[in-house]
Design an enzyme around this catalytic site. Structure first.
Site, PDB file in Angstrom:
ATOM      1  N   GLY A   1       3.894  -0.949 -19.712  1.00  0.00           N
ATOM      2  CA  GLY A   1       3.630   0.302 -18.942  1.00  0.00           C
ATOM      3  C   GLY A   1       4.536   0.467 -17.856  1.00  0.00           C
TER       4      GLY A   1
ATOM      5  CB  SER B   1       3.543   5.889 -15.634  1.00  0.00           C
ATOM      6  OG  SER B   1       2.452   6.080 -14.706  1.00  0.00           O
ATOM      7  N   GLY B   2       3.916   4.407 -12.672  1.00  0.00           N
ATOM      8  CA  GLY B   2       2.998   3.785 -11.586  1.00  0.00           C
ATOM      9  C   GLY B   2       3.547   2.322 -11.290  1.00  0.00           C
TER      10      GLY B   2
ATOM     11  CB  SER C   1      -5.786  -9.291 -13.038  1.00  0.00           C
ATOM     12  OG  SER C   1      -7.226  -9.398 -13.199  1.00  0.00           O
TER      13      SER C   1
ATOM     14  CE1 TYR D   1      -8.888  -1.599 -14.923  1.00  0.00           C
ATOM     15  CE2 TYR D   1      -9.983  -2.199 -13.065  1.00  0.00           C
ATOM     16  CZ  TYR D   1      -8.706  -1.871 -13.771  1.00  0.00           C
ATOM     17  OH  TYR D   1      -7.514  -2.238 -13.057  1.00  0.00           O
TER      18      TYR D   1
ATOM     19  CE  LYS E   1      -6.586  -4.352 -15.450  1.00  0.00           C
ATOM     20  NZ  LYS E   1      -5.248  -4.492 -15.840  1.00  0.00           N
TER      21      LYS E   1
END
Ligand SMILES: NC(=O)C1=CN([C@@H]2O[C@H](COP(=O)(O)OP(=O)(O)OC[C@H]3O[C@@H](n4cnc5c(N)ncnc54)[C@H](OP(=O)(O)O)[C@@H]3O)[C@@H](O)[C@H]2O)C=CC1
Ligand SMILES: CCCCCCCCCCCCCCCC(=O)[C@@H](N)CO
EC number: 1.1.1.102
Length: 299
Positions: free
Chosen positions: A6, A9-10, A139, A153, A157
């Site tokens: 990941g 991005s972000g 998480s 979601y 997590k």
């Protein structure tokens, strides 16, 4: 070498930048190649010496284990063994339980949970042999409490926490430290995407905690991972939530353990007020909807 899933991005991209600023070699893992190259360029601006490398790997971390294992092997051949793995690839979809497709539950579990299992499983043997390593799981605060709209979601997590606790007990004798991060809402492309379909209730409840900058979240995560802290949280509500939900999580220092023992009762008391206010948000939204339905019918 540090590997960030990941990382295009972000929060993941900011974690990669944070590590790069400290002189690390980086491997970014994500699916979209254009986004990967874009992120690589951005990260390279922060180099501190001319030997540093950013490698990009395009793979879906949640699909095929042998594929994930292969690409990680290739990255290790180029840049040396992974001494820190950051599992940050993930996504969020919200909605009322009955409005979410069953496939959404499968998708989130697969990306958020299995997408953390596969890369970790692929690096653990080498880490154990070398007796060094850090594994970070990203998480969410929604992995510490269940909220309206997050049935799919939150469970994905929460699953990460169970994985991390069990894994930490196994690998501690090998000098490998696991960190679980619980960020609040953070201003990223993923968050903007999530907000397009977020139920009103979820938005109002989430607004209890203010939105963070990804740079700030990344800085905290990298710091906690380097220190070998099991828990990584942000802000006073993050601190309270982590203390309150420590359960049987491993403890990193005597101070941390003592703080948990002393603050638990107080934080539970505060939490009861929060829970009361969340319930009243849900009730208010329900009444509001009923009212506008009646108004629609009579109109
Ligand atoms: N932003 C927030 O409010 C919060 C986020 N988090 C968690 O932090 C993590 C990062 O979030 P954020 O920065 O907002 O997300 P972004 O959507 O901005 O970035 C997600 C990254 O993960 C990659 N990714 C997604 N799915 C896969 C996949 N199947 N295989 C490989 N890579 C994948 C994306 O690249 P690509 O799509 O090209 O594959 C991208 O690089 C997530 O796990 C999220 O749940 C936790 C708390 C709060
Ligand atoms: C002592 C007790 C203190 C209680 C504080 C309670 C705060 C509840 C707010 C939870 C917000 C959930 C954020 C989820 C972010 C996320 O993961 C998504 N944005 C992902 O995209």
């Amino acid at each position: 070498m540090k590997e960030v899933t990941g990382g295009s991005s972000g929060i993941g991209k900011c974690i990669a930048i944070e590590c790069y600023k400290q002189g690390a070699f980086i491997t970014l893992v994500a699916r979209n190649e254009d986004k990967l190259l874009q992120a690589k360029k951005e990260i390279e601006k922060h180099s501190i010496n001319d030997k540093q490398v950013v490698l990009c790997i395009s793979v879906d971390v949640s699909q095929d284990y042998s594929q994930v294992e292969n690409v990680i092997k290739q990255a290790q051949e180029k840049l040396g063994p992974v001494d820190m793995l950051v599992n940050c690839a993930g996504m969020s979809l919200s909605g009322k339980f009955e409005d979410l497709e069953v496939s959404t539950f499968e998708r989130l579990m697969s990306v958020n949970y299995l997408g953390s299992v596969y890369p970790s499983r692929a690096v653990i043997t080498t880490m154990k042999e070398r007796r060094v390593g850090r594994i970070v799981f990203v998480s969410s605060q929604a992995g510490q409490l269940g909220l309206f709209g997050f049935t799919a979601y939150s469970s994905s997590k929460f699953a990460i926490r169970g994985l991390a606790e069990a894994l930490q007990m196994e690998v501690k004798p090998y000098n490998i430290y696991v960190t679980v991060a619980y960020p609040p809402d953070t201003d990223t492309p993923g968050f903007a995407e999530e907000n397009k379909t977020k139920p009103l209730e979820t938005r109002l409840i989430s607004e209890t905690v203010s939105v963070c900058k990804p740079e700030q979240v990344a800085k905290q995560i990298v710091k906690d991972a380097i220190q070998g802290n099991f828990n990584s949280s942000i802000g006073s509500d993050g601190y309270m939530l982590s203390s309150l939900t420590c359960g049987m999580a491993p403890v990193t220092s005597i101070t941390e353990g003592l703080q948990q023992v002393v603050t638990m009762g107080l934080f539970r008391t505060i939490a009861l007020f929060y829970l009361g206010s969340f319930d009243s948000i849900v009730r208010r939204c329900m009444m509001q909807r009923a009212k506008s339905e009646i108004a629609d019918k009579t109109a």
